[in-house]
Design an enzyme around this catalytic site. Structure first.
Site, PDB file in Angstrom:
ATOM      1  N   ARG A 214     -27.096 -30.921  37.704  1.00 11.00           N
ATOM      2  CA  ARG A 214     -26.791 -31.557  36.392  1.00 11.00           C
ATOM      3  C   ARG A 214     -25.400 -31.966  36.213  1.00 11.00           C
ATOM      4  O   ARG A 214     -25.067 -32.994  35.524  1.00 11.00           O
ATOM      5  CB  ARG A 214     -27.238 -30.849  35.257  1.00 11.00           C
ATOM      6  N   ILE A 215     -24.354 -30.941  36.331  1.00 14.89           N
ATOM      7  CA  ILE A 215     -23.207 -31.143  36.046  1.00 14.89           C
ATOM      8  C   ILE A 215     -22.342 -32.163  36.868  1.00 14.89           C
ATOM      9  O   ILE A 215     -21.665 -32.982  36.490  1.00 14.89           O
ATOM     10  CB  ILE A 215     -22.119 -29.779  36.038  1.00 14.89           C
TER      11      ILE A 215
ATOM     12  N   ALA B 105     -16.616 -24.433  38.853  1.00 17.87           N
ATOM     13  CA  ALA B 105     -17.950 -23.985  38.968  1.00 17.87           C
ATOM     14  C   ALA B 105     -18.071 -22.437  39.248  1.00 17.87           C
ATOM     15  O   ALA B 105     -18.273 -21.672  38.161  1.00 17.87           O
ATOM     16  CB  ALA B 105     -18.550 -24.329  40.266  1.00 17.87           C
ATOM     17  N   ARG B 106     -17.836 -21.810  40.171  1.00 21.63           N
ATOM     18  CA  ARG B 106     -17.423 -20.361  40.527  1.00 21.63           C
ATOM     19  C   ARG B 106     -16.167 -20.171  41.304  1.00 21.63           C
ATOM     20  O   ARG B 106     -15.942 -20.875  42.452  1.00 21.63           O
ATOM     21  CB  ARG B 106     -18.724 -19.940  41.258  1.00 21.63           C
TER      22      ARG B 106
ATOM     23  N   ASP C  38     -10.837 -23.723  37.037  1.00 27.75           N
ATOM     24  CA  ASP C  38     -11.153 -23.112  35.768  1.00 27.75           C
ATOM     25  C   ASP C  38     -11.869 -21.655  36.183  1.00 27.75           C
ATOM     26  O   ASP C  38     -12.075 -20.694  35.404  1.00 27.75           O
ATOM     27  CB  ASP C  38     -12.269 -23.782  35.021  1.00 27.75           C
TER      28      ASP C  38
ATOM     29  N   GLU D  88     -11.325 -12.547  38.266  1.00 28.97           N
ATOM     30  CA  GLU D  88     -10.987 -12.634  36.912  1.00 28.97           C
ATOM     31  C   GLU D  88     -11.164 -11.591  36.180  1.00 28.97           C
ATOM     32  O   GLU D  88     -11.827 -10.749  36.206  1.00 28.97           O
ATOM     33  CB  GLU D  88     -12.267 -13.886  36.356  1.00 28.97           C
TER      34      GLU D  88
ATOM     35  N   HIS E  53     -11.334 -19.858  32.912  1.00 29.74           N
ATOM     36  CA  HIS E  53     -13.071 -19.925  32.786  1.00 29.74           C
ATOM     37  C   HIS E  53     -13.375 -20.347  31.372  1.00 29.74           C
ATOM     38  O   HIS E  53     -14.101 -19.557  30.596  1.00 29.74           O
ATOM     39  CB  HIS E  53     -13.453 -18.588  33.157  1.00 29.74           C
TER      40      HIS E  53
ATOM     41  N   ALA F 111     -17.450 -23.631  29.493  1.00 27.19           N
ATOM     42  CA  ALA F 111     -18.649 -23.597  28.478  1.00 27.19           C
ATOM     43  C   ALA F 111     -17.890 -23.404  27.067  1.00 27.19           C
ATOM     44  O   ALA F 111     -18.956 -23.227  26.145  1.00 27.19           O
ATOM     45  CB  ALA F 111     -19.741 -22.560  29.043  1.00 27.19           C
TER      46      ALA F 111
HETATM   47  C1  MLT Z   1     -21.675 -20.107  33.201  1.00 31.37           C
HETATM   48  O1  MLT Z   1     -21.943 -19.783  33.904  1.00 31.37           O
HETATM   49  O2  MLT Z   1     -22.367 -20.270  32.235  1.00 31.37           O
HETATM   50  C2  MLT Z   1     -20.265 -20.363  32.809  1.00 31.37           C
HETATM   51  O3  MLT Z   1     -19.733 -20.315  33.812  1.00 31.37           O
HETATM   52  C3  MLT Z   1     -19.677 -19.874  31.354  1.00 31.37           C
HETATM   53  C4  MLT Z   1     -19.311 -18.498  31.503  1.00 31.37           C
HETATM   54  O4  MLT Z   1     -19.699 -17.799  32.226  1.00 31.37           O
HETATM   55  O5  MLT Z   1     -18.855 -18.363  30.278  1.00 31.37           O
END
Ligand code: MLT
Length: 325
Positions: A150-151, A238-239, A263, A268, A287, A290
């Site tokens: 989706r993203i 993403a990750r 990001d 982290e 990060h 969202a």
């Molecule tokens: C997620 O997996 O939804 C995003 O990386 C956002 C988050 O973990 O805060």
């Protein structure tokens, strides 16, 4: 009435939805040691974001849980198998933050190409570096999207309106989906790197994708397109862990990569001695993909509904560990 622990924060309206469902909601971070010594025993459900890690040991020490809600997409902070074997449903909110992550990704791309963060750092330190800040356009360049969920599809739409050509590598994607979005689907990830001067990461972190962006692949990137030496640019919202950060730092230093915007990080929060984030051609965010009011509201409602459905004995549509239950 169920007791629900919300450990990493939640939109107040979503907390209210849980309470209106007749449940007792306890807000507050729980330290790792307390989780290990059974702090979740008195709860029926827990809702986490990414800060709370629910390992197999913690799940084993949490006798009464029946639902774990991940207020977001990534579930790599939860041991899905251990939860499933303990009869605990794990649910997430996969759709709610899509638009916010799309917008941050495009923001990073634009910032990289037009030196927005770098120019701002210069201005703040009293420099007027007009000549040094000559950038390149996104228009006419090939954007390689690793993963086409989706993203990535949202990023593709915006990038296409800016005149970019979309390429993707996603071994799980039916070719007709890529075709319908006007994206060229690569069978091999290497050809994506060989074709694209701009790469954005949009897959999950798995054994297969760990360090998928590595030294040799970064060296494959062409550095020019349509006669313009635009350099090579990488974005990851993403990750952490999908990009080999130490290889990325080397690539920035040698000029193989012109700019990098992240990001998400392998570790982290990022530590003070992380040299990558200090590199002149790097800019990053902590990060926050969202982290918009709209996404957090939607995430809160979606996860509240999924947890309520699980507590009511239903099978939520966003159940992610069904195969272990
Ligand atoms: C997620 O997996 O939804 C995003 O990386 C956002 C988050 O973990 O805060």
């Amino acid at each position: 009435m169920a007791r629900i622990a919300v450990t990493d924060g939640m939109a107040p309206e979503a907390v209210l939805r849980l309470e209106k469902g007749g449940h007792d909601v306890v807000l507050g971070f729980i330290e790792h040691e307390d989780l290990l010594s059974g702090a979740l025993n008195k709860f029926d459900a827990i809702i986490v974001r990414s800060a709370t890690k629910l390992s197999a040991e913690i799940i084993a020490a949490s006798g009464n849980l029946s639902v774990i809600g991940r207020a977001g997409v990534g579930v790599d902070n939860i041991d899905l198998e251990a939860a499933g074997k303990a009869g605990i449903m794990v649910v997430n909110a996969p759709n709610a933050s899509t638009q916010s992550v799309v917008e941050l990704t495009v923001g990073h791309l634009l910032s990289s190409l037009r030196h927005i963060a770098k120019a701002d750092r210069g201005l703040r330190s009293g420099k007027w570096e007009k000549k040094q800040m000559k950038g390149t356009e996104l228009s006419g360049k090939c954007l390689g999207l690793i993963g086409f969920g989706r993203i990535a599809q949202g990023v593709a739409k915006v990038a296409q309106t800016l005149g970019m050509e979309i390429h993707t590598y996603d071994p799980y994607l039916p070719p007709k989906v890529a075709k319908s979005q006007g994206a060229y689907l690569h069978k091999k990830v290497d050809t994506l790197f060989q074709t694209c001067t701009h790469i954005s990461v949009h897959c999950n972190l798995t054994e297969e994708t760990h360090h998928l962006v590595n030294e040799s692949r970064m060296k494959m990137m062409p550095g020019k397109q349509g006669g313009i030496h635009c350099g090579n640019h990488i974005v990851n919202c993403a990750r952490g862990g999908i990009i080999d950060e130490s290889a990325l730092l080397d690539a920035l230093e040698s000029g193989v990569i012109t700019s990098a915007a992240l990001d998400v990080f392998e570790i982290e929060p990022v530590s003070d001695d992380n040299l990558l984030v200090k590199h002149a051609n790097f800019h990053g965010t902590p990060h926050i993909g969202a982290a918009t009011m709209e996404a957090q509201r939607r995430v809160g409602f979606d996860i509240a509904d999924a947890v309520l459905s699980g507590l009511n004995g239903k099978r939520p549509s966003t159940l992610v560990n069904g195969k272990y239950l």
